[in-house]
Design a protein around this motif. Structure first.
Motif, PDB file in Angstrom:
ATOM      1  N   ALA A 276       9.375   3.696  -0.968  1.00  0.00           N
ATOM      2  CA  ALA A 276       8.085   2.768   0.013  1.00  0.00           C
ATOM      3  C   ALA A 276       8.604   2.428   1.066  1.00  0.00           C
ATOM      4  CB  ALA A 276       7.711   1.924  -0.838  1.00  0.00           C
ATOM      5  N   PHE A 277       7.422   2.400   2.253  1.00  0.00           N
ATOM      6  CA  PHE A 277       7.696   1.894   3.400  1.00  0.00           C
ATOM      7  C   PHE A 277       8.723   0.452   3.503  1.00  0.00           C
ATOM      8  CE2 PHE A 277       5.712   1.239   7.708  1.00  0.00           C
ATOM      9  CZ  PHE A 277       6.487   2.039   8.482  1.00  0.00           C
ATOM     10  N   SER A 278       8.409  -0.386   2.377  1.00  0.00           N
ATOM     11  CA  SER A 278       8.900  -1.382   2.272  1.00  0.00           C
ATOM     12  C   SER A 278      10.160  -1.211   1.798  1.00  0.00           C
ATOM     13  CB  SER A 278       8.339  -2.674   2.043  1.00  0.00           C
ATOM     14  OG  SER A 278       8.761  -1.730   0.132  1.00  0.00           O
ATOM     15  N   GLU A 279      10.539  -0.073   1.356  1.00  0.00           N
ATOM     16  CA  GLU A 279      12.662   0.590   1.441  1.00  0.00           C
ATOM     17  C   GLU A 279      12.599   0.636   2.249  1.00  0.00           C
ATOM     18  OE1 GLU A 279      12.849   2.371  -2.801  1.00  0.00           O
ATOM     19  OE2 GLU A 279      10.406   1.689  -3.270  1.00  0.00           O
ATOM     20  N   LEU A 280      12.329   1.778   3.064  1.00  0.00           N
ATOM     21  CA  LEU A 280      13.135   1.468   3.825  1.00  0.00           C
ATOM     22  C   LEU A 280      13.694   0.047   4.961  1.00  0.00           C
ATOM     23  CD1 LEU A 280      14.033   4.100   6.003  1.00  0.00           C
ATOM     24  CD2 LEU A 280      11.736   4.071   7.074  1.00  0.00           C
TER      25      LEU A 280
ATOM     26  N   GLN B 225      16.260  -1.332   3.284  1.00  0.00           N
ATOM     27  CA  GLN B 225      17.575  -0.427   3.369  1.00  0.00           C
ATOM     28  C   GLN B 225      18.099  -0.371   4.837  1.00  0.00           C
ATOM     29  OE1 GLN B 225      19.044   1.542   1.248  1.00  0.00           O
ATOM     30  NE2 GLN B 225      20.582   2.719   2.243  1.00  0.00           N
ATOM     31  N   LEU B 226      17.338  -1.187   5.760  1.00  0.00           N
ATOM     32  CA  LEU B 226      17.743  -0.568   7.847  1.00  0.00           C
ATOM     33  C   LEU B 226      18.405  -2.462   7.447  1.00  0.00           C
ATOM     34  CD1 LEU B 226      14.449   1.257   9.149  1.00  0.00           C
ATOM     35  CD2 LEU B 226      17.583   1.574   8.975  1.00  0.00           C
ATOM     36  N   GLY B 227      17.635  -3.458   6.380  1.00  0.00           N
ATOM     37  CA  GLY B 227      18.297  -4.810   6.722  1.00  0.00           C
ATOM     38  C   GLY B 227      17.038  -5.569   7.412  1.00  0.00           C
ATOM     39  N   LEU B 228      16.152  -5.103   7.513  1.00  0.00           N
ATOM     40  CA  LEU B 228      15.413  -5.777   7.918  1.00  0.00           C
ATOM     41  C   LEU B 228      14.498  -6.572   7.395  1.00  0.00           C
ATOM     42  CD1 LEU B 228      14.321  -2.878  10.609  1.00  0.00           C
ATOM     43  CD2 LEU B 228      15.480  -4.837  11.145  1.00  0.00           C
ATOM     44  N   ALA B 229      13.324  -7.442   7.478  1.00  0.00           N
ATOM     45  CA  ALA B 229      11.700  -7.939   6.290  1.00  0.00           C
ATOM     46  C   ALA B 229      11.420  -7.358   6.043  1.00  0.00           C
ATOM     47  CB  ALA B 229      11.454  -8.867   7.739  1.00  0.00           C
ATOM     48  N   SER B 230      10.788  -7.071   4.952  1.00  0.00           N
ATOM     49  CA  SER B 230      10.141  -5.345   4.465  1.00  0.00           C
ATOM     50  C   SER B 230       8.734  -5.630   3.786  1.00  0.00           C
ATOM     51  CB  SER B 230      10.956  -5.429   3.038  1.00  0.00           C
ATOM     52  OG  SER B 230      10.773  -6.216   1.996  1.00  0.00           O
ATOM     53  N   ASP B 231       8.385  -7.416   4.266  1.00  0.00           N
ATOM     54  CA  ASP B 231       7.194  -7.601   3.403  1.00  0.00           C
ATOM     55  C   ASP B 231       6.070  -7.102   4.891  1.00  0.00           C
ATOM     56  OD1 ASP B 231       6.158 -10.387   5.791  1.00  0.00           O
ATOM     57  OD2 ASP B 231       7.985 -10.269   5.172  1.00  0.00           O
ATOM     58  N   ALA B 232       5.393  -7.130   4.572  1.00  0.00           N
ATOM     59  CA  ALA B 232       3.289  -6.325   5.278  1.00  0.00           C
ATOM     60  C   ALA B 232       3.740  -6.772   6.959  1.00  0.00           C
ATOM     61  CB  ALA B 232       2.609  -5.983   4.500  1.00  0.00           C
TER      62      ALA B 232
ATOM     63  N   SER C  36       5.783  -8.131   7.960  1.00  0.00           N
ATOM     64  CA  SER C  36       7.230  -8.350   9.124  1.00  0.00           C
ATOM     65  C   SER C  36       7.345  -7.264   9.305  1.00  0.00           C
ATOM     66  CB  SER C  36       8.495  -9.134   8.602  1.00  0.00           C
ATOM     67  OG  SER C  36       8.250  -9.954   7.956  1.00  0.00           O
ATOM     68  N   ILE C  37       6.968  -5.968   8.733  1.00  0.00           N
ATOM     69  CA  ILE C  37       7.144  -4.734   9.314  1.00  0.00           C
ATOM     70  C   ILE C  37       5.830  -4.107  10.286  1.00  0.00           C
ATOM     71  CG2 ILE C  37       6.545  -2.394   8.478  1.00  0.00           C
ATOM     72  CD1 ILE C  37       7.538  -2.375   5.940  1.00  0.00           C
ATOM     73  N   LYS C  38       4.411  -4.572  10.886  1.00  0.00           N
ATOM     74  CA  LYS C  38       3.869  -4.639  11.659  1.00  0.00           C
ATOM     75  C   LYS C  38       4.149  -5.080  12.601  1.00  0.00           C
ATOM     76  CE  LYS C  38      -1.329  -5.357  12.531  1.00  0.00           C
ATOM     77  NZ  LYS C  38      -2.013  -6.391  12.172  1.00  0.00           N
ATOM     78  N   ARG C  39       4.593  -6.585  13.099  1.00  0.00           N
ATOM     79  CA  ARG C  39       5.177  -7.556  13.954  1.00  0.00           C
ATOM     80  C   ARG C  39       6.794  -6.184  14.737  1.00  0.00           C
ATOM     81  NH1 ARG C  39       5.087 -11.934  10.923  1.00  0.00           N
ATOM     82  NH2 ARG C  39       6.718 -12.017  10.697  1.00  0.00           N
ATOM     83  N   PHE C  40       7.306  -5.844  13.325  1.00  0.00           N
ATOM     84  CA  PHE C  40       8.329  -4.865  14.369  1.00  0.00           C
ATOM     85  C   PHE C  40       7.752  -3.731  14.966  1.00  0.00           C
ATOM     86  CE2 PHE C  40      11.201  -1.281  13.519  1.00  0.00           C
ATOM     87  CZ  PHE C  40      12.659  -2.070  14.228  1.00  0.00           C
ATOM     88  N   ILE C  41       6.834  -3.227  14.168  1.00  0.00           N
ATOM     89  CA  ILE C  41       6.069  -1.919  15.087  1.00  0.00           C
ATOM     90  C   ILE C  41       5.671  -2.452  15.917  1.00  0.00           C
ATOM     91  CG2 ILE C  41       4.951  -0.063  14.729  1.00  0.00           C
ATOM     92  CD1 ILE C  41       5.761  -0.270  11.680  1.00  0.00           C
ATOM     93  N   GLU C  42       4.495  -3.048  15.999  1.00  0.00           N
ATOM     94  CA  GLU C  42       4.559  -4.072  17.076  1.00  0.00           C
ATOM     95  C   GLU C  42       5.191  -4.272  18.213  1.00  0.00           C
ATOM     96  OE1 GLU C  42       1.526  -7.002  16.221  1.00  0.00           O
ATOM     97  OE2 GLU C  42      -0.198  -5.595  14.636  1.00  0.00           O
ATOM     98  N   HIS C  43       6.258  -4.824  18.254  1.00  0.00           N
ATOM     99  CA  HIS C  43       7.454  -5.091  19.299  1.00  0.00           C
ATOM    100  C   HIS C  43       7.900  -4.203  19.254  1.00  0.00           C
ATOM    101  CE1 HIS C  43      10.650  -7.408  20.178  1.00  0.00           C
ATOM    102  NE2 HIS C  43      10.085  -8.076  20.789  1.00  0.00           N
ATOM    103  N   ASN C  44       8.348  -2.962  19.131  1.00  0.00           N
ATOM    104  CA  ASN C  44       9.067  -2.154  19.096  1.00  0.00           C
ATOM    105  C   ASN C  44       8.666  -0.746  19.453  1.00  0.00           C
ATOM    106  OD1 ASN C  44      11.632  -3.184  18.979  1.00  0.00           O
ATOM    107  ND2 ASN C  44      10.845  -4.266  17.154  1.00  0.00           N
TER     108      ASN C  44
END
Length: 78
Positions: free
Chosen positions: A7-11, A14-21, A23-31
Motif C-alpha cells: 500500500a502507498f501508506s506502507e511505503l 518504510q521511509l520513516g514518514l507519517a503514513s496517514d492519508a 500526512s501523505i497528501k501534505r508531504f506530496i503537496e509540499h515537495n
C-alpha cells in the motif's frame, strides 16, 4: 517472480514518514512538483537512507518498485 503488493501508506512507513492519508497528501503537496529531469531518489526531500531505498527499489525492480513508481508520478503533478 510475483511481487507482493504494498500500500502507498506502507511505503511512507518504510521511509520513516507519517503514513496517514492527510500526512501523505501534505508531504506530496509540499515537495511537488519535481523537475522533469530530476530522478525521484535525487529529490532534496529525502535523507541518504530514504534516497538509497528508493534507488534500490527502482534499480532492482524490487517488490516496492510499483508503489515507488506511484510516488514518482504523484510527485510530478503540479
Amino acid at each position: 517472480m510475483e511481487h507482493p503488493d504494498h500500500a502507498f501508506s506502507e511505503l511512507f512507513e518504510q521511509l520513516g514518514l507519517a503514513s496517514d492519508a492527510a500526512s501523505i497528501k501534505r508531504f506530496i503537496e509540499h515537495n511537488s512538483p519535481l523537475p522533469a529531469d530530476m530522478e525521484l531518489p535525487n529529490a532534496p526531500c529525502w535523507n541518504e537512507g530514504q534516497a538509497e531505498f528508493l534507488r534500490e527499489a527502482i534499480e532492482e525492480d524490487a517488490d516496492w518498485a510499483e508503489v515507488v513508481d506511484h510516488l514518482d508520478v504523484s510527485m510530478r503533478k503540479a
